[in-house]
Design an enzyme around this catalytic site. Structure first.
Site, PDB file in Angstrom:
ATOM      1  N   ASP A 197      -4.263   3.915   0.876  1.00 12.50           N
ATOM      2  CA  ASP A 197      -4.235   2.749   1.770  1.00 12.50           C
ATOM      3  C   ASP A 197      -3.150   3.016   2.814  1.00 12.50           C
ATOM      4  O   ASP A 197      -2.372   3.963   2.701  1.00 12.50           O
ATOM      5  CB  ASP A 197      -3.904   1.473   0.971  1.00 12.50           C
ATOM      6  CG  ASP A 197      -3.844   0.233   1.861  1.00 12.50           C
ATOM      7  OD1 ASP A 197      -4.729   0.065   2.717  1.00 12.50           O
ATOM      8  OD2 ASP A 197      -2.888  -0.562   1.720  1.00 12.50           O
ATOM      9  N   SER A 198      -3.077   2.124   3.806  1.00 10.71           N
ATOM     10  CA  SER A 198      -2.021   2.254   4.801  1.00 10.71           C
ATOM     11  C   SER A 198      -0.648   1.923   4.213  1.00 10.71           C
ATOM     12  O   SER A 198       0.365   2.298   4.799  1.00 10.71           O
ATOM     13  CB  SER A 198      -2.300   1.294   5.966  1.00 10.71           C
ATOM     14  OG  SER A 198      -2.379  -0.025   5.474  1.00 10.71           O
ATOM     15  N   TYR A 243      -2.769  -0.182   9.925  1.00 12.20           N
ATOM     16  CA  TYR A 243      -3.902   0.523  10.518  1.00 12.20           C
ATOM     17  C   TYR A 243      -4.797  -0.445  11.311  1.00 12.20           C
ATOM     18  O   TYR A 243      -5.473  -0.045  12.246  1.00 12.20           O
ATOM     19  CB  TYR A 243      -4.784   1.151   9.426  1.00 12.20           C
ATOM     20  CG  TYR A 243      -4.282   2.430   8.788  1.00 12.20           C
ATOM     21  CD1 TYR A 243      -3.001   2.926   9.010  1.00 12.20           C
ATOM     22  CD2 TYR A 243      -5.127   3.151   7.944  1.00 12.20           C
ATOM     23  CE1 TYR A 243      -2.576   4.097   8.406  1.00 12.20           C
ATOM     24  CE2 TYR A 243      -4.720   4.331   7.343  1.00 12.20           C
ATOM     25  CZ  TYR A 243      -3.442   4.799   7.567  1.00 12.20           C
ATOM     26  OH  TYR A 243      -3.035   5.967   6.962  1.00 12.20           O
ATOM     27  N   GLY A 244      -4.800  -1.702  10.863  1.00 12.02           N
ATOM     28  CA  GLY A 244      -5.833  -2.649  11.303  1.00 12.02           C
ATOM     29  C   GLY A 244      -5.803  -3.055  12.762  1.00 12.02           C
ATOM     30  O   GLY A 244      -6.758  -3.651  13.267  1.00 12.02           O
ATOM     31  N   THR A 273      -9.893  -1.410   6.234  1.00 13.71           N
ATOM     32  CA  THR A 273      -9.958  -0.871   7.596  1.00 13.71           C
ATOM     33  C   THR A 273     -10.586   0.524   7.597  1.00 13.71           C
ATOM     34  O   THR A 273     -11.504   0.805   8.374  1.00 13.71           O
ATOM     35  CB  THR A 273      -8.531  -0.826   8.196  1.00 13.71           C
ATOM     36  OG1 THR A 273      -7.952  -2.132   8.067  1.00 13.71           O
ATOM     37  CG2 THR A 273      -8.542  -0.411   9.641  1.00 13.71           C
ATOM     38  N   GLU A 333       3.759  -6.635   3.275  1.00 17.31           N
ATOM     39  CA  GLU A 333       4.665  -5.473   3.407  1.00 17.31           C
ATOM     40  C   GLU A 333       6.129  -5.913   3.366  1.00 17.31           C
ATOM     41  O   GLU A 333       7.009  -5.119   3.067  1.00 17.31           O
ATOM     42  CB  GLU A 333       4.375  -4.702   4.697  1.00 17.31           C
ATOM     43  CG  GLU A 333       3.039  -3.958   4.703  1.00 17.31           C
ATOM     44  CD  GLU A 333       2.987  -2.735   3.768  1.00 17.31           C
ATOM     45  OE1 GLU A 333       4.020  -2.066   3.577  1.00 17.31           O
ATOM     46  OE2 GLU A 333       1.894  -2.470   3.225  1.00 17.31           O
ATOM     47  N   CYS A 375      -9.290  -7.204   3.241  1.00 17.66           N
ATOM     48  CA  CYS A 375      -8.157  -6.296   3.428  1.00 17.66           C
ATOM     49  C   CYS A 375      -7.460  -6.284   2.075  1.00 17.66           C
ATOM     50  O   CYS A 375      -7.185  -7.349   1.504  1.00 17.66           O
ATOM     51  CB  CYS A 375      -7.221  -6.828   4.514  1.00 17.66           C
ATOM     52  SG  CYS A 375      -5.630  -5.977   4.548  1.00 17.66           S
ATOM     53  N   THR A 376      -7.170  -5.095   1.575  1.00 17.20           N
ATOM     54  CA  THR A 376      -6.626  -5.006   0.212  1.00 17.20           C
ATOM     55  C   THR A 376      -5.205  -5.549   0.085  1.00 17.20           C
ATOM     56  O   THR A 376      -4.703  -5.713  -1.024  1.00 17.20           O
ATOM     57  CB  THR A 376      -6.663  -3.544  -0.286  1.00 17.20           C
ATOM     58  OG1 THR A 376      -6.032  -2.717   0.715  1.00 17.20           O
ATOM     59  CG2 THR A 376      -8.094  -3.097  -0.526  1.00 17.20           C
ATOM     60  N   HIS A 377      -4.561  -5.831   1.208  1.00 14.37           N
ATOM     61  CA  HIS A 377      -3.268  -6.505   1.125  1.00 14.37           C
ATOM     62  C   HIS A 377      -3.446  -7.963   0.654  1.00 14.37           C
ATOM     63  O   HIS A 377      -2.537  -8.528   0.060  1.00 14.37           O
ATOM     64  CB  HIS A 377      -2.578  -6.528   2.496  1.00 14.37           C
ATOM     65  CG  HIS A 377      -1.878  -5.251   2.848  1.00 14.37           C
ATOM     66  ND1 HIS A 377      -2.538  -4.098   3.191  1.00 14.37           N
ATOM     67  CD2 HIS A 377      -0.545  -4.945   2.915  1.00 14.37           C
ATOM     68  CE1 HIS A 377      -1.646  -3.139   3.470  1.00 14.37           C
ATOM     69  NE2 HIS A 377      -0.437  -3.642   3.309  1.00 14.37           N
ATOM     70  N   CYS A 381      -8.728   0.462   1.198  1.00 12.58           N
ATOM     71  CA  CYS A 381      -8.331  -0.030   2.513  1.00 12.58           C
ATOM     72  C   CYS A 381      -9.596  -0.490   3.222  1.00 12.58           C
ATOM     73  O   CYS A 381     -10.504   0.319   3.461  1.00 12.58           O
ATOM     74  CB  CYS A 381      -7.656   1.113   3.282  1.00 12.58           C
ATOM     75  SG  CYS A 381      -7.245   0.678   4.979  1.00 12.58           S
TER      76      CYS A 381
END
Ligand code: DGL
Length: 268
Positions: free
Chosen positions: A10-11, A42-43, A75, A151, A185-187, A73
């Site tokens: 992932d990012s 990344y998005g 994205t 993040e 989005c995996t976040h 991810c």
């Protein structure tokens, strides 16, 4: 018996929602994780940039002789079609498994997607849902600020500012009458309890990281590729300092992984 690891990338921290599901549903599997913390997010980037970042992430993971590679991810799964189609190992992204789960879960055929701008603009989620159910209606909303909140560890259930931001993003989805929302989005699964409290219990939330892991589990079992060892090992690589990642990962995964996180410059 196949001891080779599953490669997950992932990012940044988002893909840990997939790792969390893997630790629960496939605790015997070995995992190599790469989080591109130097280049997150990344998005908000162009298709060309996302393709080239994804190609580098994949090339890094391919060095570990993985039995499967997962873009945890949304994205990359939505946009980096070139890079992901060249992967030699079996590949799983998050779009297909989460759309499948959403189409099964919806009762009124109105499905919301919360994802990055790149994922929403690509139309990948809409295309996949309508392939599975042509009469489904899809309502997408780009939620870039939520990536930064994760993040930066603003994920506490009692965080009123995070809650207000989520309210702002989901209000149009609620006006559209969705009964299912893909956290594309995996976040975002890291914020799922706050999102659920805003949208109410009648709305089903689909965790894209978890759905991708359940798909990986099916694929591994069908092909008799399980690791028979009792407990797998997970190793984590990041492209910037390890400390932030380790600290937040402890909250997200509920385990201290600091001795398993290493810095790696993947572009060298
Ligand atoms: N976790 C990622 C996704 O699923 C990327 C977020 C970002 O880097 O913008 O889309």
């Amino acid at each position: 018996m196949d001891k080779r690891p599953i490669g997950i990338f992932d990012s940044g921290l988002g893909g840990l929602s997939a790792v969390k599901a893997a630790l629960k549903h496939m605790p015997n599997e070995n995992i190599v994780y790469f989080g591109d913390t130097q280049r997150v997010p990344y998005g908000s980037r162009s298709e060309e940039t996302i393709e080239s970042f994804a190609a580098e992430d994949i090339a890094f993971l391919e060095k570990f002789n993985c039995k499967l590679i997962m873009a945890a991810c949304g994205t990359v799964s939505s946009v980096a079609v070139n890079a992901t189609s060249k992967i030699k190992e079996p590949f799983i992204g998050v779009v297909k498994p989460s759309c499948k789960a959403a189409v099964t879960a919806t009762r009124n055929g109105r499905i919301g997607v919360m994802a990055t701008a790149a994922s929403i603009n690509s139309g990948a989620y809409t295309r996949e849902i309508q392939k599975l159910n042509p009469s489904a209606q899809v309502f997408g909303v780009a939620c870039p600020v939520l990536v930064s909140l994760v993040e930066n560890d603003w994920i506490d259930e009692d965080d009123t500012i995070t809650k207000e931001i989520i309210k702002r993003y989901v209000s149009s989805l609620l006006d559209d009458g969705v009964d299912t929302i893909i956290l594309g989005c995996t976040h975002f699964p890291h914020l799922s309890s706050i999102i659920q409290s805003v949208v109410g219990d009648d709305v089903v939330l689909i965790d894209s990281g978890k759905e991708a892991i359940l798909e990986a589990k099916r694929l591994i079992e069908e092909n008799a590729m399980e690791n028979d060892e009792e407990k797998g090992e997970a190793h984590y690589f990041v492209s910037d300092k390890t400390q932030n990642f380790s600290n937040i990962a402890k909250t997200l995964l509920g385990v201290d992984i600091s001795d398993k996180v290493e810095y790696r410059n993947i572009t060298e």
